[in-house]
Scaffold this motif. Structure first.
Motif, PDB file in Angstrom:
ATOM      1  N   PRO A 284      51.614  31.430 -55.773  1.00  0.00           N
ATOM      2  CA  PRO A 284      51.171  30.451 -56.767  1.00  0.00           C
ATOM      3  C   PRO A 284      51.182  31.009 -58.186  1.00  0.00           C
ATOM      4  N   CYS A 285      50.989  30.087 -59.146  1.00  0.00           N
ATOM      5  CA  CYS A 285      50.812  30.421 -60.567  1.00  0.00           C
ATOM      6  C   CYS A 285      52.010  31.161 -61.143  1.00  0.00           C
ATOM      7  N   ARG A 286      53.215  30.738 -60.751  1.00  0.00           N
ATOM      8  CA  ARG A 286      54.450  31.272 -61.310  1.00  0.00           C
ATOM      9  C   ARG A 286      55.296  30.117 -61.828  1.00  0.00           C
ATOM     10  N   GLN A 287      55.980  30.341 -62.927  1.00  0.00           N
ATOM     11  CA  GLN A 287      56.901  29.344 -63.435  1.00  0.00           C
ATOM     12  C   GLN A 287      58.157  29.316 -62.575  1.00  0.00           C
ATOM     13  N   SER A 288      58.767  28.157 -62.448  1.00  0.00           N
ATOM     14  CA  SER A 288      60.083  28.037 -61.828  1.00  0.00           C
ATOM     15  C   SER A 288      61.086  27.698 -62.914  1.00  0.00           C
ATOM     16  N   TYR A 489      51.206  23.795 -69.218  1.00  0.00           N
ATOM     17  CA  TYR A 489      50.639  24.293 -70.468  1.00  0.00           C
ATOM     18  C   TYR A 489      51.096  25.715 -70.783  1.00  0.00           C
ATOM     19  N   GLY A 490      52.068  26.218 -70.066  1.00  0.00           N
ATOM     20  CA  GLY A 490      52.595  27.548 -70.322  1.00  0.00           C
ATOM     21  C   GLY A 490      52.172  28.554 -69.278  1.00  0.00           C
ATOM     22  N   ASP A 491      52.933  29.655 -69.211  1.00  0.00           N
ATOM     23  CA  ASP A 491      52.726  30.662 -68.178  1.00  0.00           C
ATOM     24  C   ASP A 491      51.387  31.376 -68.338  1.00  0.00           C
ATOM     25  N   GLU A 492      51.014  31.733 -69.566  1.00  0.00           N
ATOM     26  CA  GLU A 492      49.758  32.447 -69.780  1.00  0.00           C
ATOM     27  C   GLU A 492      48.568  31.609 -69.337  1.00  0.00           C
TER      28      GLU A 492
END
Length: 705
Positions: A284-288, A489-492
């Motif tokens: 989880p919590c990773r950009q694709s 809302y962005g990776d961070e």
């Protein structure tokens, strides 16, 4: 570029204040477009429609073939195929492949069928198969590729074949990934790639081995099929994904690239390079993103290295994750706050700009007519659960194709408004607010928390959250905050809660509630909280760590991360990522982030709702939470849904979905509303309306202690 600044669709939101409110009795009226595939010439659209089959107490699907000319709702569909989905047009547009139950087959499961445009007849090509998906026509129109659970010929020993499988046979487990929510114990049979002749129905198997295949696509020449091969380590939870291709004639296979992540879709660039959608890592919590692999290279290149949003590969493998339009541009869908927009990547300068956008626009899938360049989009928004639209290759002239939910013209749908709050950790937090009363008017408020945590509340209208419309009609305000951990809302922002689950989200919800109080939009002492999955975890967390809530509802929630790590179907992968290590590596985090640690802090009445066959967040989590609260003599009610998985509120039986929604309204009205307040719209002395009374005739009360 098209900007949809207001709801496109028929439901008028606040424009019909005297229309009937949407209720649970309307659930059977919803028609949800899931996929929309354009014929090559762009004249026809094959639409997968999800609808309620009341007789069989379930959601089901059908295929509707409609004209793309824009005369929405006129004349009805040209063809309707019940029980079908996964449409796939032949290259010449004369035939439509699809999947459906294999009536007349010797085997259960679903089979490959072909519908002929010329005479409207359908032909079943295969026997029924298990876990069949990803239909794709060969470029010459002679064969259809598909993925299905295909037994290895050598895997069946003579002894095993002498008698049928019995439910009492022991099951031996030697590897991770042995169970899956919605499936149960995963069969030893792997999912492999095959093709079937459209003329003869002859099936040829193309791959075999100790891996699963997904996301296949034909090369432009038709000689090979690119696909993902998913392996799993024998002594660890990390999955290994390879990008591979197989020659459809010689059956020779070769690895194109190692990929320590996921692959959701594959295709080909105009010049023949492989393109795929996925994420560079597991969990989880990773950009694709979108990646390309050039011939002779083994390292995929990110096409969107500076694009800080999650690419959405939608349509369950039926529709493409990216299409190409004139001007050297590639179109794809990505999450933007709670919305999903179409973006355009311009290859000349690498710029990425919105192509179809809007304040409540959620693009669910996208397809392109190979000859005309026309595109089909499934779009939902604040006023509608979804319709099909076409748009030209320049992004202009959006035209409605379907009106599946015309009944909403006579209903009032309360639409959400954007909600922003200043945050010291990030510039601002965002979410949505459904308002059942004006500012300054005392009344109840519900904080509704989404799952994930890397998900986001969307502003679009949905049949799965009808309890919100019921509550708003009763004067409730409903906050749908997207706290840290949400995507869009962005990776961070999405990865910031990792290693300290619960703590950062608690800060965000506290800020949001303080802002609502200052604005006169909520009344202290009349605030409730609920959520499902990770939202259930946060409900348990907030109920245990603050006395701010008058009631709570935890759906498929988590109370103990250590036990979840060992029992969840995804626990071996997701939980160490969320907590920053295994229980042996960071035991203090498993204690400090578990609501069970703070269970004695719960003071408000708590309702627990859980599917008994939930393998993602097993029902033992709610059993532990119930035991802790009941042992502390807190008011708690535990509802177990038989034969229901993790997402029963979306894909379970219709009766369970209605029961779920009505229980939410009944629990909140009983514990938060004040019957003597002017303007109170209750549901009777016993806390149930005439509509809910029809829902609970078979309710069985367990031992109340």
């Amino acid at each position: 570029m098209s900007s949809l600044s207001t709801p496109l669709l028929l439901a008028g939101g606040g424009s019909r204040p005297h229309a009937l409110p949407v209720g649970l009795s309307d659930l059977g009226e919803f028609k949800l477009p899931e996929q929309a595939l354009l014929s090559p010439d762009g004249r026809l659209v094959a639409v997968t429609v999800r609808w309620v089959d009341e007789d069989h107490d379930r959601w089901t699907t059908r295929l509707e073939v409609v004209s793309s000319t824009g005369h929405a709702g006129d004349g009805g569909p040209l063809a309707v195929i019940e029980g079908a989905d996964a449409p796939c047009w032949s290259p010449d547009g004369t035939r439509l492949g699809y999947l459906a139950r294999s009536e007349g087959s010797d085997r259960s499961g679903r089979a490959v069928h072909v519908w002929r445009c010329e005479d409207g007849t359908s032909l079943r090509l295969t026997e029924g198969m298990t876990a069949i998906s990803h239909l794709a026509w060969s470029p010459d129109g002679e064969e259809l590729a598909f993925v299905a659970a295909l037994p290895e010929a050598a895997a069946r020993s003579p002894r095993r074949s002498e008698r049928p499988y019995r439910r009492t046979d022991p099951v031996v487990v030697r590897d991770f990934g042995y169970k899956m929510d919605g499936v149960g114990l995963v069969p030893e049979v792997r999912r492999h790639l095959a093709v079937v002749s459209a003329a003869t129905g002859t099936v040829r198997r193309l791959t075999s081995g100790a891996f699963d295949v997904q996301a296949p696509s034909w090369s432009p020449s038709g000689r090979t099929l690119v696909h993902a091969r998913i392996h799993r380590h024998r002594h660890g939870p990390t999955a290994v994904c390879e990008l591979a291709e197989v020659d459809t004639t010689t059956l020779s296979s070769r690895k194109l690239a190692d990929w320590k992540g996921t692959i959701a879709w594959t295709g080909h660039m105009p010049g023949g390079d492989v393109i795929f959608a996925g994420q560079a890592g597991v969990g989880p919590c990773r950009q694709s993103s979108l990646y390309t692999l050039r011939p002779g290279e083994s390292a995929p290149q990110d096409l969107l290295p500076d694009f800080d949003r999650r690419v959405m590969a939608s349509g369950r493998g039926v529709t493409p994750a990216a299409v190409f339009v004139p001007g050297g541009r590639l179109l794809f869908c990505a999450r933007e706050k709670g919305c999903t927009w179409v973006y355009a990547l311009t290859f000349a300068d690498g710029s990425v700009t919105p192509w179809v956008s809007g304040e409540s626009t959620v693009v669910q899938c996208m397809d392109q007519a190979s000859s005309s360049g026309k595109l089909a989009l499934v779009i939902s928004d604040a006023g509608s659960p979804g319709e099909v639209y076409t748009v030209d290759e320049h992004g202009d002239d959006i035209t409605p194709v379907t009106v599946l939910n015309r009944w909403l013209e006579n209903r009032h749908v309360t639409v959400p408004e954007d909600f922003w709050v200043e945050s010291p950790a990030h510039e601002r937090l965002h979410g949505y607010l459904l308002r059942g009363r004006a500012a300054g008017v005392p009344g109840p408020t519900l904080v509704d928390i989404h799952g994930g945590p890397d998900n986001a509340w969307r502003p679009s209208f949905s049949p799965y959250y009808l309890y919100r419309q019921l509550l708003v009609d009763r004067g409730w305000n409903i906050l749908m905050l997207n706290p840290r951990g949400s995507d869009g809302y962005g990776d961070e922002f999405m990865s910031s809660p990792l290693g300290r689950l619960g703590w950062s989200e608690e800060e965000d919800f506290t800020l949001a509630l303080d802002a609502l109080v200052r604005a006169g939009l909520t009344t202290e002492g009349r605030i409730a909280v609920m959520g499902s999955s990770h939202g259930g975890f946060m409900t348990n967390w907030l109920m245990a760590r603050t006395e701010r809530f008058a009631a709570g509802i935890s759906v498929a929630g988590v109370c103990d991360w250590k036990s979840l790590h060992g029992t969840s179907s995804l626990g071996d992968i997701t939980v160490p990522i969320l907590l920053g290590g295994t229980p042996a590596e960071v035991p203090e985090r498993y204690v400090s982030s578990s609501p069970l640690t703070y269970a004695m802090g719960v003071t408000a009445p708590t309702l627990l709702l859980h599917g008994e066959e939930d393998l993602m967040n097993p029902i033992g989590q709610s059993e532990q939470w119930f035991t802790a609260l009941r042992g502390a003599e807190r008011e708690v009610e535990f509802v177990r849904y038989p034969r229901a998985g993790h997402l029963f509120m979306y894909n379970g039986t219709i009766s369970q979905q209605k029961d779920y929604a009505q229980r939410i309204v009944r629990w909140l009205s009983r514990h938060v509303e004040e019957p003597n307040t002017p303007g109170y719209r209750g549901i009777g002395a016993e806390g149930r309306s005439s509509e809910s009374a029809a829902i609970f005739p078979s309710e069985r009360e367990g031992n109340q202690g």
